[in-house]
Design a protein around this motif. Structure first.
Motif, mmCIF file in Angstrom:
data_model
loop_
_atom_site.group_PDB
_atom_site.id
_atom_site.type_symbol
_atom_site.label_atom_id
_atom_site.label_comp_id
_atom_site.label_asym_id
_atom_site.label_seq_id
_atom_site.Cartn_x
_atom_site.Cartn_y
_atom_site.Cartn_z
ATOM 1 N N VAL A 28 22.327 32.132 20.165
ATOM 2 C CA VAL A 28 21.635 30.887 19.815
ATOM 3 C C VAL A 28 20.682 30.475 20.928
ATOM 4 O O VAL A 28 19.525 30.108 20.670
ATOM 5 C CB VAL A 28 22.647 29.769 19.503
ATOM 6 C CG1 VAL A 28 21.937 28.423 19.326
ATOM 7 C CG2 VAL A 28 23.455 30.104 18.245
ATOM 8 N N SER A 41 22.349 30.867 9.484
ATOM 9 C CA SER A 41 23.716 31.169 9.889
ATOM 10 C C SER A 41 24.537 31.609 8.683
ATOM 11 O O SER A 41 24.579 30.931 7.660
ATOM 12 C CB SER A 41 24.356 29.924 10.525
ATOM 13 O OG SER A 41 25.696 30.184 10.896
ATOM 14 N N THR A 63 27.693 27.300 15.027
ATOM 15 C CA THR A 63 26.281 27.560 15.310
ATOM 16 C C THR A 63 25.522 26.252 15.437
ATOM 17 O O THR A 63 24.701 26.074 16.350
ATOM 18 C CB THR A 63 25.675 28.427 14.194
ATOM 19 O OG1 THR A 63 26.439 29.636 14.059
ATOM 20 C CG2 THR A 63 24.219 28.768 14.489
ATOM 21 N N LEU A 64 25.798 25.329 14.542
ATOM 22 C CA LEU A 64 25.142 24.021 14.561
ATOM 23 C C LEU A 64 25.464 23.271 15.851
ATOM 24 O O LEU A 64 24.586 22.649 16.465
ATOM 25 C CB LEU A 64 25.599 23.218 13.349
ATOM 26 C CG LEU A 64 24.901 21.885 13.084
ATOM 27 C CD1 LEU A 64 23.443 22.102 12.729
ATOM 28 C CD2 LEU A 64 25.614 21.149 11.944
ATOM 29 N N ALA A 67 23.608 24.904 18.747
ATOM 30 C CA ALA A 67 22.173 24.624 18.635
ATOM 31 C C ALA A 67 21.840 23.235 19.149
ATOM 32 O O ALA A 67 20.765 23.021 19.733
ATOM 33 C CB ALA A 67 21.717 24.777 17.191
ATOM 34 N N VAL A 73 19.062 24.768 11.966
ATOM 35 C CA VAL A 73 20.030 25.716 11.414
ATOM 36 C C VAL A 73 20.037 25.584 9.895
ATOM 37 O O VAL A 73 20.186 24.484 9.347
ATOM 38 C CB VAL A 73 21.444 25.482 11.977
ATOM 39 C CG1 VAL A 73 22.437 26.476 11.353
ATOM 40 C CG2 VAL A 73 21.453 25.624 13.500
#
Length: 292
Positions: A28, A41, A63-64, A67, A73
């Motif tokens: 990321v 994602s 992932t969010l 980030a 995302v």
């Protein structure tokens, strides 16, 4: 965020097949620093087919969190079960996800009416922007331009990732939709031609390991500087091709590990590690493209 170079992010796994969080953080941050427009994602490149429903949601949310609003995302939420696709989509409704990428139902091979009803039902279940994803070589069904046009009339269906590699699709779709409908390539080999013909960018596999290069190519294309873009893209052409010498994401995971972006190149069965003979091809492509 829905233009330029968007990465179809791989899902890094540890030797036990669980999410490798340290590698995900590295990936990321690599895309934040490289100027990638957005991350998809747990799309199909993210091995959505072998993640459980719970794992799928957790990887997107991790992932969010990593980030941290520094890069948009987009969640992969497609399924060959409409109810499951709706359930995944609803999970991200108020999460901070900027939109959803929804692949055509695989194996079922629905009719065009079935495809229309599938995507309409998903879109009507949420306020999140929806991007259709057409990849007949992997799903066994093809959403035709006329069906895309019908779906484009639904307010939160905003675009399509078109991965047929058929460049005639751009004009076919553009002639049937409003000018604000987004066309993203899903085929690295033909992506620059796709943009030259009016596409808005690419959701890319190659960007996993050549993020800055793909960002630059897309920026040049948006500025109509196609001669320079083609020169840069030619340096990546062998790489574009060999990243599909075995089923995606087998080669790109091996390449990401080779250049140090992830710690392991593990996949879940029935996907297996890149064969020795193809490792030589991918390594050569990395050298020729200046990535190693």
């Amino acid at each position: 965020m829905f233009s330029g170079s968007i990465v179809a992010l791989i899902t890094p796994m540890d030797p036990k097949g669980k999410l490798c969080l340290s590698s995900l953080k590295k990936l990321v941050n690599y895309h934040i620093n490289s100027g990638t427009s957005a991350i998809v994602s747990v799309g199909t490149t993210g091995e959505s087919a072998t993640l459980s429903h719970e794992e799928h949601g957790n990887v997107v949310m991790q992932t969010l969190e990593i980030a941290n609003e520094k890069i948009a995302v987009i969640a992969g939420t497609g399924s060959n079960d409409t109810a499951e696709a709706i359930s995944l989509t609803k999970r991200f409704e108020y999460s901070g996800i900027k939109g959803c990428l929804s692949v055509t139902p695989y194996y079922n091979r629905p009719t065009q009416e079935g495809l229309y009803q599938h995507f309409k039902a998903i879109a009507n279940s949420t306020n999140l922007p929806q991007i259709l994803y057409n990849v007949p070589s992997r799903t066994g069904c093809d959403i035709l331009p006329e069906t895309v046009a019908r779906l484009s009339k639904i307010k939160n269906i905003i675009g399509i990732k078109e991965a047929t590699g058929d460049l005639s699709r751009i004009n076919q779709i553009n002639n049937l939709v409003n000018s604000d409908f987004i066309l993203m390539s899903g085929d690295d080999i033909t992506a620059l031609d796709f943009m030259r013909l009016g596409g808005n960018g690419i959701i890319s596999v190659t960007a996993n390991i050549a993020a800055r290069e793909m960002v630059t190519i897309c920026k040049l294309a948006s500025q109509k500087k196609f001669n320079k873009a083609y020169q840069l893209n030619q340096n990546l052409m062998f790489l574009h091709k060999v990243l599909f010498c075995e089923s995606n994401p087998i080669p790109v995971k091996w390449a990401a590990k080779k250049i140090g972006l992830i710690e392991h190149d593990n996949l879940r069965l029935p996907m297996t590690t890149l064969s020795n003979i193809n490792q030589l091809q991918v390594e050569q492509a990395l050298i020729l493209s200046g990535l190693q």
